[in-house]
Each structure stands twice: as C-alpha cells, then as structure tokens.
Design a protein around this motif. Structure first.
Motif, PDB file in Angstrom:
ATOM      1  N   UNK A 118       0.857  -1.209  -0.075  1.00  0.00           N
ATOM      2  CA  UNK A 118      -0.067   0.039   0.028  1.00  0.00           C
ATOM      3  C   UNK A 118       0.816   1.371  -0.155  1.00  0.00           C
ATOM      4  N   UNK A 119       0.347   2.130  -0.405  1.00  0.00           N
ATOM      5  CA  UNK A 119       1.083   3.494  -0.656  1.00  0.00           C
ATOM      6  C   UNK A 119       1.023   4.306   0.677  1.00  0.00           C
ATOM      7  N   UNK A 120       2.287   3.814   1.534  1.00  0.00           N
ATOM      8  CA  UNK A 120       2.224   4.595   2.771  1.00  0.00           C
ATOM      9  C   UNK A 120       2.883   5.958   2.735  1.00  0.00           C
ATOM     10  N   UNK A 121       2.476   6.642   3.835  1.00  0.00           N
ATOM     11  CA  UNK A 121       3.168   7.998   3.763  1.00  0.00           C
ATOM     12  C   UNK A 121       4.717   8.032   3.549  1.00  0.00           C
ATOM     13  N   UNK A 122       5.232   8.771   2.945  1.00  0.00           N
ATOM     14  CA  UNK A 122       6.408   9.187   2.661  1.00  0.00           C
ATOM     15  C   UNK A 122       7.016   8.099   1.241  1.00  0.00           C
ATOM     16  N   UNK A 123       6.218   7.514   0.761  1.00  0.00           N
ATOM     17  CA  UNK A 123       6.556   6.956  -0.546  1.00  0.00           C
ATOM     18  C   UNK A 123       6.240   7.403  -1.618  1.00  0.00           C
ATOM     19  N   UNK A 124       7.314   7.914  -2.145  1.00  0.00           N
ATOM     20  CA  UNK A 124       6.970   8.727  -3.430  1.00  0.00           C
ATOM     21  C   UNK A 124       7.106   7.906  -4.847  1.00  0.00           C
ATOM     22  N   UNK A 125       7.727   6.792  -4.819  1.00  0.00           N
ATOM     23  CA  UNK A 125       7.901   6.080  -6.096  1.00  0.00           C
ATOM     24  C   UNK A 125       7.611   4.518  -5.739  1.00  0.00           C
ATOM     25  N   UNK A 185      16.711  10.599  -8.950  1.00  0.00           N
ATOM     26  CA  UNK A 185      16.163  11.731  -9.559  1.00  0.00           C
ATOM     27  C   UNK A 185      15.259  11.551 -10.802  1.00  0.00           C
ATOM     28  N   UNK A 186      15.639  10.397 -11.469  1.00  0.00           N
ATOM     29  CA  UNK A 186      14.713   9.898 -12.589  1.00  0.00           C
ATOM     30  C   UNK A 186      13.383   9.599 -11.952  1.00  0.00           C
ATOM     31  N   UNK A 187      13.287   8.837 -11.069  1.00  0.00           N
ATOM     32  CA  UNK A 187      11.802   8.382 -10.475  1.00  0.00           C
ATOM     33  C   UNK A 187      11.377   9.250  -9.563  1.00  0.00           C
ATOM     34  N   UNK A 188      11.935  10.223  -9.159  1.00  0.00           N
ATOM     35  CA  UNK A 188      11.332  11.502  -8.541  1.00  0.00           C
ATOM     36  C   UNK A 188      11.453  11.198  -6.926  1.00  0.00           C
ATOM     37  N   UNK A 189      12.650  10.530  -6.595  1.00  0.00           N
ATOM     38  CA  UNK A 189      13.090  10.625  -5.033  1.00  0.00           C
ATOM     39  C   UNK A 189      14.018  11.271  -4.699  1.00  0.00           C
ATOM     40  N   UNK A 190      14.119  11.544  -3.437  1.00  0.00           N
ATOM     41  CA  UNK A 190      15.596  12.186  -2.961  1.00  0.00           C
ATOM     42  C   UNK A 190      16.816  11.654  -3.685  1.00  0.00           C
ATOM     43  N   UNK A 191      17.624  12.298  -4.028  1.00  0.00           N
ATOM     44  CA  UNK A 191      18.830  11.906  -4.880  1.00  0.00           C
ATOM     45  C   UNK A 191      20.153  11.944  -3.673  1.00  0.00           C
ATOM     46  N   UNK A 192      19.927  12.357  -2.641  1.00  0.00           N
ATOM     47  CA  UNK A 192      21.062  12.573  -1.491  1.00  0.00           C
ATOM     48  C   UNK A 192      21.110  11.282  -0.728  1.00  0.00           C
ATOM     49  N   UNK A 193      20.157  10.100  -0.915  1.00  0.00           N
ATOM     50  CA  UNK A 193      20.149   8.910  -0.014  1.00  0.00           C
ATOM     51  C   UNK A 193      21.475   8.059  -0.606  1.00  0.00           C
TER      52      UNK A 193
END
Length: 277
Positions: free
Chosen positions: A60-67, A191-199
């Motif tokens: 399920x799409x939990x809070x904080x999941x962007x992709x 970056x391509x899939x729209x999540x933080x890229x500094x992880x």
C-alpha cells in the motif's frame, strides 16, 4: 489500497538489475513488491491474472513513499520470434500493454556487452535445465533469447514507439554500474524516478548474484523458510551445471561479436553515445 507502479526497470537481463533492485529498495521513499521480478507484462499466464492481481503485489502507498516499481529484465525483450514466444510463454506487444495501462511511468534500462550477456544467459539456461543435450552456444543461440535479447536497438525502438524517449534512463553496465561510478548513477536513478537523490544505500560496491536470485524466483524459494540454506547450496549447484557446459571458445565469441556488430552500431546512433563494446 493496493499500490500502482510509477517506474519499471526493464532490463537488460544479466546487466545489473538485481544490484539496482537491492540499491533502490533501501530508499525510504521507494516501495516495491516482495518478489523482484513479477513477469506480469511479459508472461502470458501472469498477464491473464489481471491488473487487480498485479497491483496487489505492491505494498500500500504508505506516507513518505513517492515511487513504486518493480524489476523484470525480460520486459525489454519485445521483438521475439514465434518460436521464442512458444518456448518461453512470452507476451507480444509489451510496450503497448505497459504504455496503455500506466502512461506516466518512468523507465530504466541497463545494457551490457551483448556477447558477455549472451554467454551468461547461456550458462544460466543450461543450469536451469532449459537446454537439454549440452548444445554449444551458437547451436543454442536462437533459443530463449540467447542471441536476440542482446539486439538492444530493436527492442528500444519498439519501446520508443509507445512511450516517449524522455521517460527512459538508459545505463551502460560497464560504465555506469561499476563501483567507481555507482554513487553518481544512483543519484541519476533516484532523480529520474522522483525521490531524494542524496540517499546513499549500503553496499554500492557489491554485486548481487542475479543467477541465484532468478532460480530462487523460478522455484518460489525467495521467501522460503529455509532460504538461508538454499542460498548456501544453490550457487554450488550452479557451478556444477556450469562445469558440464560446452566451453565457449574464442571463435564462438568472435562470431557472436560479428552478429551483434550492426545492432551495436544502430544502438550507438540511437542513444547518441559511444559504447564500450
């Protein structure tokens, strides 16, 4: 509520998708199924289960999941012959099926020297028992995509007909998924899939055994209670199968390189990029 994919890693087979899956699924903003390869769009029997089944495989799409995404290398393999489809149960027209169902998907492709990939696939198919009689690699080349999966330009052109080129991130295994470049590549992926890229995932310098993982998936062992034992002994079984294989000679490698040369030239022109093969 079941999840819906926002990205797919299409392949290629034997080109680092297991590593990508291991890296991406550590990201706190990325959700993925428990099974790495769902084979929904490429396998006719899976596709018949329907989209309700497919989306139920995602958390399920939990809070904080962007992709949300999955990693099935055989999705890239779309220009197949009737014989290949009969052997493998492969679906036709995968790009149209994907583009119609999820028109906003982001897509990731990793490509590898097609000769190396073909040899790796050949040994995997021998180990899995798909090539009885121990045929040589050129004799087996027309079976189950050993040769045709590496004709990357054909497959990408078919995908570009249904999904805009700008939705694709295309990586080259030998240049992008090597330890020195892995952190920068993961930044591009995130970056391509729209999540933080500094992880920064753990283990960027490690490579994961795709052959072992695929056998676990094939036999439903990935979540088996004794999987720690399976993972201990399956690699030895694979090595034993590989020892029984007909060795790939230099002349056979040269012939594979000759067969792939026009496709590699077409691919370089398509991507606007020099290739290291």
């Amino acid at each position: 509520m079941a999840g819906r994919p926002t990205f797919l890693v299409l392949g290629a087979q034997k080109a680092g998708t297991t590593w990508l899956a291991h890296m991406a699924t550590q990201h706190p903003e990325i959700g993925a199924p428990g099974e790495k390869e769902l084979h929904f769009f490429d396998k006719r029997d899976r596709y018949r289960l329907g989209f309700e089944w497919y989306e139920a495989q995602f958390p399920p799409r939990a809070p904080g999941i962007r992709a949300m995404g999955e990693f099935t290398p055989n999705y890239l393999w779309v220009d197949t012959t009737p014989e290949e489809r009969r052997e493998s149960g492969h679906n036709e027209d995968i790009p149209r099926l994907v583009g119609t169902a999820y028109p906003d998907l982001r897509l990731i492709v990793s490509l590898r020297d097609p000769v190396t990939r073909a040899i790796s696939a050949y040994y995997h198919l021998l180990a899995a028992g798909y090539l009885p009689g121990r045929p040589g690699i050129l004799e087996a080349a027309t079976h189950r995509g050993i040769l045709s999966m590496g004709q990357y330009a054909r497959h990408l052109q078919a995908w570009f007909e249904h999904i805009p080129r700008e939705r694709f991130l295309i990586l080259v295994y030998e240049e992008d998924i090597v330890a020195a470049h892995a952190p920068a590549t993961l930044q591009k992926v995130f970056r391509h899939i729209g999540v933080r890229d500094d992880f920064r995932p753990a283990g960027t310098d490690k490579r994961h055994n795709a052959r072992r993982s695929n056998l676990e998936i094939r036999y439903g062992l990935a979540n088996h209670p004794a999987r720690h034992l399976i993972r201990r002994f399956v690699p030895d079984a694979i090595k034993n199968h590989r020892r029984l294989a007909v060795p790939v000679s230099q002349s056979e490698k040269d012939e594979l390189a000759r067969l792939y040369r026009p496709y590699n030239e077409e691919l370089a022109a398509l991507l606007g990029r020099r290739l290291p093969w």
